[in-house]
Design a protein around this motif. Structure first.
Motif, PDB file in Angstrom:
ATOM      1  N   LEU A 130      -9.250   0.989   5.309  1.00 19.06           N
ATOM      2  CA  LEU A 130      -8.819   0.429   4.878  1.00 19.06           C
ATOM      3  C   LEU A 130      -7.756   0.311   6.301  1.00 19.06           C
ATOM      4  O   LEU A 130      -7.369  -1.256   6.964  1.00 19.06           O
ATOM      5  N   MET A 131      -7.236   1.250   7.253  1.00 19.00           N
ATOM      6  CA  MET A 131      -7.054   1.268   8.339  1.00 19.00           C
ATOM      7  C   MET A 131      -7.536   0.064   9.731  1.00 19.00           C
ATOM      8  O   MET A 131      -7.001  -0.962  10.279  1.00 19.00           O
ATOM      9  N   SER A 132      -8.818   0.594   9.079  1.00 22.00           N
ATOM     10  CA  SER A 132      -9.772  -0.824  10.038  1.00 22.00           C
ATOM     11  C   SER A 132      -9.435  -1.700   9.987  1.00 22.00           C
ATOM     12  O   SER A 132     -10.686  -2.557  10.705  1.00 22.00           O
ATOM     13  N   LEU A 133      -8.880  -2.009   8.718  1.00 24.92           N
ATOM     14  CA  LEU A 133      -8.602  -3.657   8.607  1.00 24.92           C
ATOM     15  C   LEU A 133      -7.631  -3.746   9.117  1.00 24.92           C
ATOM     16  O   LEU A 133      -7.232  -5.639   9.236  1.00 24.92           O
ATOM     17  N   GLY A 134      -6.839  -3.304   9.557  1.00 22.15           N
ATOM     18  CA  GLY A 134      -5.488  -3.301   9.887  1.00 22.15           C
ATOM     19  C   GLY A 134      -4.488  -3.050   9.718  1.00 22.15           C
ATOM     20  O   GLY A 134      -3.147  -3.672   9.381  1.00 22.15           O
ATOM     21  N   VAL A 135      -4.496  -2.441   8.340  1.00 22.60           N
ATOM     22  CA  VAL A 135      -3.201  -2.534   7.431  1.00 22.60           C
ATOM     23  C   VAL A 135      -2.918  -1.032   7.270  1.00 22.60           C
ATOM     24  O   VAL A 135      -3.820   0.410   7.273  1.00 22.60           O
ATOM     25  N   LYS A 136      -1.711  -1.034   7.197  1.00 22.47           N
ATOM     26  CA  LYS A 136      -0.538   0.152   7.840  1.00 22.47           C
ATOM     27  C   LYS A 136      -1.582   0.943   7.111  1.00 22.47           C
ATOM     28  O   LYS A 136      -0.352   1.208   6.073  1.00 22.47           O
ATOM     29  N   ARG A 137      -0.695   2.367   7.226  1.00 23.43           N
ATOM     30  CA  ARG A 137      -0.349   3.487   5.869  1.00 23.43           C
ATOM     31  C   ARG A 137       0.442   3.311   5.446  1.00 23.43           C
ATOM     32  O   ARG A 137      -0.244   3.101   4.026  1.00 23.43           O
ATOM     33  N   GLU A 138       1.678   2.665   5.472  1.00 27.02           N
ATOM     34  CA  GLU A 138       3.338   2.374   4.782  1.00 27.02           C
ATOM     35  C   GLU A 138       2.822   1.113   3.586  1.00 27.02           C
ATOM     36  O   GLU A 138       3.317   0.930   2.964  1.00 27.02           O
ATOM     37  N   LYS A 139       1.743   0.540   3.399  1.00 31.26           N
ATOM     38  CA  LYS A 139       1.126  -0.280   2.788  1.00 31.26           C
ATOM     39  C   LYS A 139       0.547  -0.660   2.136  1.00 31.26           C
ATOM     40  O   LYS A 139       0.274  -1.189   1.301  1.00 31.26           O
ATOM     41  N   PHE A 140       0.182   1.212   1.727  1.00 29.45           N
ATOM     42  CA  PHE A 140      -0.725   1.034   0.208  1.00 29.45           C
ATOM     43  C   PHE A 140      -0.097   2.624   0.253  1.00 29.45           C
ATOM     44  O   PHE A 140       0.243   3.266   0.577  1.00 29.45           O
ATOM     45  N   GLY A 141      -0.825   2.984  -0.928  1.00 30.32           N
ATOM     46  CA  GLY A 141      -0.164   3.862  -1.974  1.00 30.32           C
ATOM     47  C   GLY A 141      -1.009   5.067  -2.112  1.00 30.32           C
ATOM     48  O   GLY A 141      -1.854   5.311  -1.120  1.00 30.32           O
ATOM     49  N   ASP A 142      -1.106   5.557  -2.865  1.00 35.65           N
ATOM     50  CA  ASP A 142      -2.362   6.677  -3.511  1.00 35.65           C
ATOM     51  C   ASP A 142      -3.200   5.877  -3.340  1.00 35.65           C
ATOM     52  O   ASP A 142      -3.955   5.246  -3.716  1.00 35.65           O
ATOM     53  N   VAL A 143      -4.298   7.450  -2.943  1.00 35.26           N
ATOM     54  CA  VAL A 143      -5.762   7.024  -2.876  1.00 35.26           C
ATOM     55  C   VAL A 143      -6.199   8.198  -4.163  1.00 35.26           C
ATOM     56  O   VAL A 143      -6.491   8.875  -4.045  1.00 35.26           O
TER      57      VAL A 143
END
Length: 257
Positions: A110-123
């Motif tokens: 997810l983060m390799s797509l440029g998605v910041k950690r605060e933009k997604f919740g639990d895995v």
């Protein structure tokens, strides 16, 4: 007494942000939706909003049992619905017979797509089931572009919140024997680092216990404490099983997989 005295210096910016959100809601009479917050941030937000008759706060992260949640700060007359939180849940479809997916694989992809950690919740990972919750505003982008996690080719399928698995955290369990329940002693054993290396990390604010920064090497840990060291991952004290004949503490520690 300053409000900042209750919080670590690294939390002061977040305190300022919360106070600004609170003021926005009070003056604009409209609710404020936050990004996904960890449990410590949720606690700070709840404390600063307080038992206010005019302004309320509610949390949701795709389900009630998840760890990371978004918050809505709102005027007391507003009726919050789960759709207001803009959480989209995905199930990962992949060839389960040939490859496995771990928590870190999902985070990294997810983060390799440029998605910041605060933009997604639990895995959420439960056996072969892999799910995650993400900000609805970027869900289409992620659905189109996330086609590989680790070594697995994947397809994302949107699911309802009722379909989210509660999941059990995946810990690699190890037995540890430590001289004391001090934070520096336990972290030294868990991460196989000398006390000389661990102590400066603690004093610099790089360690957390239950999401809160702890800078005292002598801090006494207890069963079920969640520990983390920046750059080394997370661990949890699963069991404390008393002392050995040599007066050392026996414990079972889980290291995040």
């Amino acid at each position: 007494m300053s409000i900042y005295e209750h919080y670590h210096k690294d939390e002061h910016d977040f305190v300022d942000q919360v106070l600004d959100w609170k003021n926005q809601v009070a003056t604009q009479y409209a609710y404020k939706l936050t990004d996904f917050l960890d449990p410590r941030e949720q606690k700070i937000l709840s404390d600063l909003i307080g038992k206010n008759d005019e302004i309320k706060v509610s949390f949701w992260g795709g389900a009630s049992f998840v760890e990371r949640k978004r918050a809505i700060i709102y005027p007391s007359y507003y009726e919050v619905s789960t759709s207001d939180f803009m959480c989209t849940s995905f199930k990962v479809n992949y060839a389960t017979k040939f490859v496995s997916i771990e928590h870190r694989n999902v985070l990294g992809s997810l983060m390799s797509l440029g998605v910041k950690r605060e933009k997604f919740g639990d895995v959420i990972i439960e056996e072969e089931t892999v799910q995650f919750v993400i900000d609805t505003q970027i869900s289409d982008y992620v659905k189109v572009n996330l086609n590989k996690i680790g070594k697995a080719s994947v397809k994302l399928i949107e699911v309802d919140s009722e379909e989210l698995a509660k999941g059990q955290e995946q810990w690699h369990e190890v037995t540890a024997t430590v001289s004391s329940l001090r934070l520096d002693a336990i972290l030294s054993e868990v991460y196989k680092l000398s006390r000389q290396k661990i102590v400066p990390l603690i004093k610099s604010g790089a360690t957390k216990v239950n999401w809160k920064v702890i800078e005292q090497p002598s801090y006494e840990c207890k069963e079920n404490d969640l520990l983390s060291v920046r750059g080394f991952g997370r661990a949890k004290i699963l069991e404390i099983n008393g002392k050995t004949k040599k007066e050392k503490w026996r414990m079972m520690v889980g290291i995040k997989k």
